[in-house]
Design a protein around this motif. Sequence first.
Motif, PDB file in Angstrom:
ATOM      1  N   PRO A   1       0.817  -1.219   0.000  1.00  0.00           N
ATOM      2  CA  PRO A   1       0.000   0.000   0.000  1.00  0.00           C
ATOM      3  C   PRO A   1       0.849   1.266   0.000  1.00  0.00           C
ATOM      4  O   PRO A   1       0.522   2.238  -0.696  1.00  0.00           O
ATOM      5  N   GLU A   2       1.949   1.254   0.776  1.00  0.00           N
ATOM      6  CA  GLU A   2       2.835   2.425   0.791  1.00  0.00           C
ATOM      7  C   GLU A   2       3.419   2.680  -0.596  1.00  0.00           C
ATOM      8  O   GLU A   2       3.458   3.827  -1.072  1.00  0.00           O
ATOM      9  N   GLY A   3       3.863   1.589  -1.250  1.00  0.00           N
ATOM     10  CA  GLY A   3       4.497   1.745  -2.549  1.00  0.00           C
ATOM     11  C   GLY A   3       3.542   2.262  -3.605  1.00  0.00           C
ATOM     12  O   GLY A   3       3.876   3.191  -4.365  1.00  0.00           O
ATOM     13  N   LEU A   4       2.345   1.704  -3.688  1.00  0.00           N
ATOM     14  CA  LEU A   4       1.398   2.119  -4.715  1.00  0.00           C
ATOM     15  C   LEU A   4       0.875   3.527  -4.464  1.00  0.00           C
ATOM     16  O   LEU A   4       0.660   4.297  -5.407  1.00  0.00           O
ATOM     17  N   THR A   5       0.683   3.877  -3.201  1.00  0.00           N
ATOM     18  CA  THR A   5       0.255   5.240  -2.874  1.00  0.00           C
ATOM     19  C   THR A   5       1.323   6.238  -3.265  1.00  0.00           C
ATOM     20  O   THR A   5       1.041   7.297  -3.855  1.00  0.00           O
ATOM     21  N   LEU A   6       2.577   5.902  -2.961  1.00  0.00           N
ATOM     22  CA  LEU A   6       3.680   6.798  -3.303  1.00  0.00           C
ATOM     23  C   LEU A   6       3.824   6.916  -4.819  1.00  0.00           C
ATOM     24  O   LEU A   6       4.098   8.003  -5.336  1.00  0.00           O
ATOM     25  N   LEU A   7       3.626   5.814  -5.532  1.00  0.00           N
ATOM     26  CA  LEU A   7       3.724   5.857  -6.991  1.00  0.00           C
ATOM     27  C   LEU A   7       2.687   6.804  -7.578  1.00  0.00           C
ATOM     28  O   LEU A   7       3.002   7.614  -8.461  1.00  0.00           O
ATOM     29  N   ASP A   8       1.460   6.733  -7.107  1.00  0.00           N
ATOM     30  CA  ASP A   8       0.431   7.634  -7.617  1.00  0.00           C
ATOM     31  C   ASP A   8       0.775   9.087  -7.311  1.00  0.00           C
ATOM     32  O   ASP A   8       0.532   9.980  -8.134  1.00  0.00           O
ATOM     33  N   GLU A   9       1.354   9.313  -6.140  1.00  0.00           N
ATOM     34  CA  GLU A   9       1.730  10.674  -5.766  1.00  0.00           C
ATOM     35  C   GLU A   9       2.845  11.194  -6.684  1.00  0.00           C
ATOM     36  O   GLU A   9       2.773  12.314  -7.195  1.00  0.00           O
ATOM     37  N   VAL A  10       3.854  10.372  -6.876  1.00  0.00           N
ATOM     38  CA  VAL A  10       5.005  10.801  -7.667  1.00  0.00           C
ATOM     39  C   VAL A  10       4.655  10.913  -9.140  1.00  0.00           C
ATOM     40  O   VAL A  10       5.053  11.860  -9.829  1.00  0.00           O
ATOM     41  N   ALA A  11       3.902   9.937  -9.660  1.00  0.00           N
ATOM     42  CA  ALA A  11       3.567   9.939 -11.079  1.00  0.00           C
ATOM     43  C   ALA A  11       2.716  11.132 -11.464  1.00  0.00           C
ATOM     44  O   ALA A  11       2.744  11.581 -12.612  1.00  0.00           O
ATOM     45  N   GLY A  12       1.965  11.672 -10.518  1.00  0.00           N
ATOM     46  CA  GLY A  12       1.119  12.820 -10.821  1.00  0.00           C
ATOM     47  C   GLY A  12       1.759  14.151 -10.525  1.00  0.00           C
ATOM     48  O   GLY A  12       1.127  15.193 -10.675  1.00  0.00           O
ATOM     49  N   ALA A  13       3.015  14.146 -10.113  1.00  0.00           N
ATOM     50  CA  ALA A  13       3.705  15.381  -9.746  1.00  0.00           C
ATOM     51  C   ALA A  13       4.810  15.695 -10.745  1.00  0.00           C
ATOM     52  O   ALA A  13       5.213  14.856 -11.552  1.00  0.00           O
ATOM     53  N   ASP A  14       5.321  16.909 -10.670  1.00  0.00           N
ATOM     54  CA  ASP A  14       6.449  17.321 -11.502  1.00  0.00           C
ATOM     55  C   ASP A  14       7.739  16.823 -10.859  1.00  0.00           C
ATOM     56  O   ASP A  14       8.116  17.270  -9.775  1.00  0.00           O
ATOM     57  N   THR A  15       8.386  15.873 -11.521  1.00  0.00           N
ATOM     58  CA  THR A  15       9.618  15.296 -10.965  1.00  0.00           C
ATOM     59  C   THR A  15      10.827  15.696 -11.800  1.00  0.00           C
ATOM     60  O   THR A  15      11.797  14.961 -11.915  1.00  0.00           O
ATOM     61  N   GLY A  16      10.751  16.888 -12.402  1.00  0.00           N
ATOM     62  CA  GLY A  16      11.854  17.349 -13.226  1.00  0.00           C
ATOM     63  C   GLY A  16      13.158  17.458 -12.456  1.00  0.00           C
ATOM     64  O   GLY A  16      14.222  17.112 -12.960  1.00  0.00           O
ATOM     65  N   ASP A  17      13.091  17.939 -11.223  1.00  0.00           N
ATOM     66  CA  ASP A  17      14.279  18.028 -10.375  1.00  0.00           C
ATOM     67  C   ASP A  17      14.370  16.727  -9.582  1.00  0.00           C
ATOM     68  O   ASP A  17      13.841  16.604  -8.475  1.00  0.00           O
ATOM     69  N   VAL A  18      15.061  15.741 -10.156  1.00  0.00           N
ATOM     70  CA  VAL A  18      15.102  14.413  -9.560  1.00  0.00           C
ATOM     71  C   VAL A  18      15.787  14.435  -8.205  1.00  0.00           C
ATOM     72  O   VAL A  18      15.354  13.773  -7.254  1.00  0.00           O
ATOM     73  N   VAL A  19      16.863  15.192  -8.095  1.00  0.00           N
ATOM     74  CA  VAL A  19      17.614  15.242  -6.836  1.00  0.00           C
ATOM     75  C   VAL A  19      16.733  15.773  -5.718  1.00  0.00           C
ATOM     76  O   VAL A  19      16.699  15.210  -4.610  1.00  0.00           O
ATOM     77  N   ALA A  20      15.999  16.827  -5.999  1.00  0.00           N
ATOM     78  CA  ALA A  20      15.120  17.401  -4.979  1.00  0.00           C
ATOM     79  C   ALA A  20      14.001  16.425  -4.623  1.00  0.00           C
ATOM     80  O   ALA A  20      13.626  16.305  -3.447  1.00  0.00           O
ATOM     81  N   THR A  21      13.467  15.720  -5.621  1.00  0.00           N
ATOM     82  CA  THR A  21      12.395  14.755  -5.367  1.00  0.00           C
ATOM     83  C   THR A  21      12.895  13.613  -4.496  1.00  0.00           C
ATOM     84  O   THR A  21      12.222  13.197  -3.540  1.00  0.00           O
ATOM     85  N   VAL A  22      14.067  13.095  -4.812  1.00  0.00           N
ATOM     86  CA  VAL A  22      14.645  12.011  -4.015  1.00  0.00           C
ATOM     87  C   VAL A  22      14.865  12.470  -2.574  1.00  0.00           C
ATOM     88  O   VAL A  22      14.520  11.753  -1.619  1.00  0.00           O
ATOM     89  N   SER A  23      15.405  13.663  -2.412  1.00  0.00           N
ATOM     90  CA  SER A  23      15.661  14.188  -1.060  1.00  0.00           C
ATOM     91  C   SER A  23      14.361  14.326  -0.283  1.00  0.00           C
ATOM     92  O   SER A  23      14.293  13.983   0.912  1.00  0.00           O
ATOM     93  N   ARG A  24      13.320  14.822  -0.938  1.00  0.00           N
ATOM     94  CA  ARG A  24      12.033  15.012  -0.261  1.00  0.00           C
ATOM     95  C   ARG A  24      11.438  13.675   0.170  1.00  0.00           C
ATOM     96  O   ARG A  24      10.951  13.528   1.294  1.00  0.00           O
TER      97      ARG A  24
END
Length: 394
Positions: A12-35
């Motif tokens: 459940p954690e993984g699929l919820t996180l995937l939906d969150e990330v897939a629907g967001a702007d992840t252009g700055d990968v380093v910042a996304t990973v850190s967050r």
Amino acid sequence: MERAELVELLTPEGLTLLDEVAGADTGDVVATVSRLRAAGHSPSLVASVLTQAKLRAKAQGKFGAFAARMLFTEAGLEQATRLRVAALHAGRFDSAGLTRVADLGCGIGGDAMALAALDLEVTAVDVDEVTATVASYNLAPFESAQVEHASAEDIDLDRFDALYFDPARRTAGHSNTARLTQPSDYTPSLDFVFAAAAARPTGVKLGPGFDRSLIPDDAEAQWVSVDGHVVELGLWFGAVARDGIHRSALVLDSNGSHELHAGADSDDVDVAPLGEYLWEPDGAVIRARLIGDVARTLGAGMLSDGIAYLTGDEARTTPFATGFRILERFPLDERTLKRALRARGIGTLEVKKRGADIDPAAFRTRMNLKGPNSATLVLTRVAGRHAALLCERL
């Protein structure tokens, strides 16, 4: 994707996180990973969801809006049938009144999804555990679909009234796989596939460059191109093959679906003098060896023996070939061409070649193009002699 990564992603954690990330702007990968790491997610899960988000975005070209709710492996997405093409596959089984279909070598489940969307009972089978699990996730919305982790050879084919094979044509793995050049290395083997096809209606997906000499005489062979790219060869047997058709070129583009078919390879046309127009047949037409039929509809002849270009004097159009108006003919000499292109202010140049041992990208760089105009340059042979044809698209 390894098994452990998939297990973590399917929580459940993984699929919820995937939906969150897939629907967001992840252009700055380093910042996304850190967050995401700061939020307490494991490095492996963060890497998995970012990979899936990237694959979902890439998959939109094949699966459209469906991609937003699917899982992928890199190799699985690369090898997956485009949904537009898979729907045509499924339509053959549906039109033939076949209701229980085995999709053998299902990959991530693209063809099985299309079959299930028509309410056909489909059993999707894959020998790779991770791939079968991904297919199971993608097929979960379809009540008439189920997935089995097994090899095609271990399946009781008598359970089904029709079969669809997509033999593995690349080395095993979920990324960085290599193309297998020998059909004898496919999984399952073509001997097994063709033996099964002799017993019940069967479709087989193969690469467009498959050796034509290995195509069984009783098969309908259809080469499919999508937006100018030849994507597959489909072999069809029994009730899913059409009477009297053994060669077909199916062209799918923004204007719809166009098909040229015949009972055999078409007769060639003669070489003609260079006319005012040039046509480049679609790759599916070339693979199906139906160039002669296209040439006759255009009133054209071959540009040169063994060169898949046509020429004529009437500005006719067809979905089976791209047309060009020939502006000028030059010798195939780089210094002459460089001067001619510069004199015409051509800064954007499309380079096409057949019958000339030239790298178009390297050639374009050597031309040192400058100017506001654009053109197409065809490097080829005319009546057996090398030439360069400056053209504009019709």
